[in-house]
Scaffold this motif. Structure first.
Motif, mmCIF file in Angstrom:
data_model
loop_
_atom_site.group_PDB
_atom_site.id
_atom_site.type_symbol
_atom_site.label_atom_id
_atom_site.label_comp_id
_atom_site.label_asym_id
_atom_site.label_seq_id
_atom_site.Cartn_x
_atom_site.Cartn_y
_atom_site.Cartn_z
ATOM 1 N N TYR A 196 -2.076 -6.333 14.199
ATOM 2 C CA TYR A 196 -1.537 -7.428 13.386
ATOM 3 C C TYR A 196 -1.974 -8.770 13.940
ATOM 4 O O TYR A 196 -1.831 -9.041 15.128
ATOM 5 N N ASP A 243 -4.600 8.715 5.901
ATOM 6 C CA ASP A 243 -5.928 8.112 6.023
ATOM 7 C C ASP A 243 -7.030 9.166 6.070
ATOM 8 O O ASP A 243 -8.211 8.832 5.947
ATOM 9 N N LEU A 268 5.221 -1.662 8.128
ATOM 10 C CA LEU A 268 4.495 -0.389 8.123
ATOM 11 C C LEU A 268 5.544 0.690 8.367
ATOM 12 O O LEU A 268 6.255 0.654 9.372
ATOM 13 N N HIS A 302 0.452 7.099 1.990
ATOM 14 C CA HIS A 302 -0.828 7.815 1.951
ATOM 15 C C HIS A 302 -1.161 8.373 3.333
ATOM 16 O O HIS A 302 -0.535 8.003 4.322
ATOM 17 N N ALA A 310 -7.419 -3.151 10.182
ATOM 18 C CA ALA A 310 -7.209 -1.704 10.139
ATOM 19 C C ALA A 310 -8.524 -1.043 10.510
ATOM 20 O O ALA A 310 -9.589 -1.481 10.060
ATOM 21 N N TRP A 337 -10.639 2.764 12.205
ATOM 22 C CA TRP A 337 -10.625 4.205 12.414
ATOM 23 C C TRP A 337 -11.631 4.616 13.471
ATOM 24 O O TRP A 337 -12.804 4.231 13.394
ATOM 25 N N ARG A 343 0.014 -11.635 5.132
ATOM 26 C CA ARG A 343 -0.022 -10.641 6.214
ATOM 27 C C ARG A 343 -1.479 -10.306 6.508
ATOM 28 O O ARG A 343 -2.181 -9.748 5.655
ATOM 29 N N TYR A 382 0.894 -1.171 0.000
ATOM 30 C CA TYR A 382 0.000 0.000 0.000
ATOM 31 C C TYR A 382 0.924 1.210 0.000
ATOM 32 O O TYR A 382 1.645 1.445 0.962
ATOM 33 N N HIS A 391 1.928 7.216 5.787
ATOM 34 C CA HIS A 391 2.470 5.891 6.080
ATOM 35 C C HIS A 391 2.295 4.992 4.876
ATOM 36 O O HIS A 391 1.496 5.289 3.983
ATOM 37 N N VAL A 408 -4.133 -0.097 13.706
ATOM 38 C CA VAL A 408 -3.844 -1.334 12.973
ATOM 39 C C VAL A 408 -3.438 -2.379 13.989
ATOM 40 O O VAL A 408 -2.572 -2.125 14.838
ATOM 41 N N VAL A 461 2.716 0.611 3.433
ATOM 42 C CA VAL A 461 2.984 -0.799 3.715
ATOM 43 C C VAL A 461 3.894 -1.322 2.615
ATOM 44 O O VAL A 461 3.538 -1.293 1.434
HETATM 45 C C1 OGA Z 1 -4.498 1.198 5.916
HETATM 46 C C2 OGA Z 1 -3.089 1.077 6.350
HETATM 47 C C3 OGA Z 1 -1.374 -0.119 7.554
HETATM 48 C C4 OGA Z 1 -0.969 -1.513 7.906
HETATM 49 O O1 OGA Z 1 -5.192 0.169 5.817
HETATM 50 O O2 OGA Z 1 -4.933 2.340 5.655
HETATM 51 O O3 OGA Z 1 -2.368 2.028 6.198
HETATM 52 O O4 OGA Z 1 0.078 -1.666 8.559
HETATM 53 N N1 OGA Z 1 -2.654 -0.054 6.941
HETATM 54 O O5 OGA Z 1 -1.655 -2.452 7.543
#
Ligand code: OGA
Ligand code: MN
Length: 200
Positions: free
Chosen positions: A141, A126, A151, A124, A194, A196, A190, A121, A181, A139, A183
């Motif tokens: 994991y 968010d 990240l 960008h 994610a 908000w 993985r 990714y 940030h 986020v 990815v």
């Molecule tokens: C996202 C993002 C970060 C990650 O989904 O917007 O930036 O570490 N994810 O998965």
């Protein structure tokens, strides 16, 4: 049990994390979510065939999206025990953030994300100032990635700030408008959630 007691029991890292977040607008919390819960969520997303190519802005530009991000996502709807346990923790976290940082967060939305080998990714934000109700990004994991998939977080001057190797149970939280940030291409499968915190 009161929610205050629940917070202390389910999230013993809360005090320290709040302190870090208050200072930096960004916090990385190792072992924030217990392994058993991560495993249950991981089993769920791994077994699902409902994930869809992730969108960027408008949904009808899939080809363009593919150059920006290659993950597949599925929104959580709270329909399983594991999801409820995860959402309950994040709800407690929202209350604590509101109590200490006065952010007036009103709700939380989140999706599973799957990055297969090579998926990435690009850098960008968010949320854009005044154009989004997303206030804080989280986020979590669900599995540990040995290779790639980092990240990378940048500061407001776009300088490299921090890199996070996805590790099961780690929760990252930061101000959505403030930190670009990305990815990096995942070397292995993985899985993450994610989400908000929003102010609507
Ligand atoms: C996202 C993002 C970060 C990650 O989904 O917007 O930036 O570490 N994810 O998965
Ligand atoms: Mn993001």
């Amino acid at each position: 049990m009161t929610q205050q007691q629940d917070s202390a029991e389910l999230m013993p890292w809360l005090e320290h994390a709040m302190h870090e977040f208050y200072q930096h607008g960004l916090v990385v919390i190792a072992d924030a979510i217990p392994a058993e819960l991560c495993q249950a969520l991981l089993a769920e997303v791994s077994a699902s065939n409902s994930l869809q190519p992730a969108g960027v802005g408008r949904q009808n530009q899939l080809q363009l999206n593919h150059d920006i991000r290659r993950d597949h996502t599925l929104w959580l709807d709270g329909s399983t025990k594991a999801q409820q346990q995860y959402l309950y923790r994040l709800d407690l976290l929202q209350q604590q953030v509101n109590r200490r940082c006065f952010l007036g967060l009103t709700h939380y939305e989140c999706h599973y994300a799957r990055y297969q080998q090579g998926d990435f990714y690009q850098k960008h934000l968010d949320a854009f100032k005044g154009r989004s109700n997303r206030v804080l990004t989280t986020v979590c994991y669900l599995n540990s990635v040995q290779q790639g998939g980092e990240l990378v977080i940048y500061d407001e001057q776009d300088q490299w700030l921090q890199q996070v190797q996805p590790t099961q149970g780690t929760l990252v939280m930061f101000e959505s408008e403030r930190f670009p940030h990305e990815v990096k291409a995942a070397g292995d499968l993985r899985h993450s959630i994610a989400g908000w915190f929003r102010k609507d």
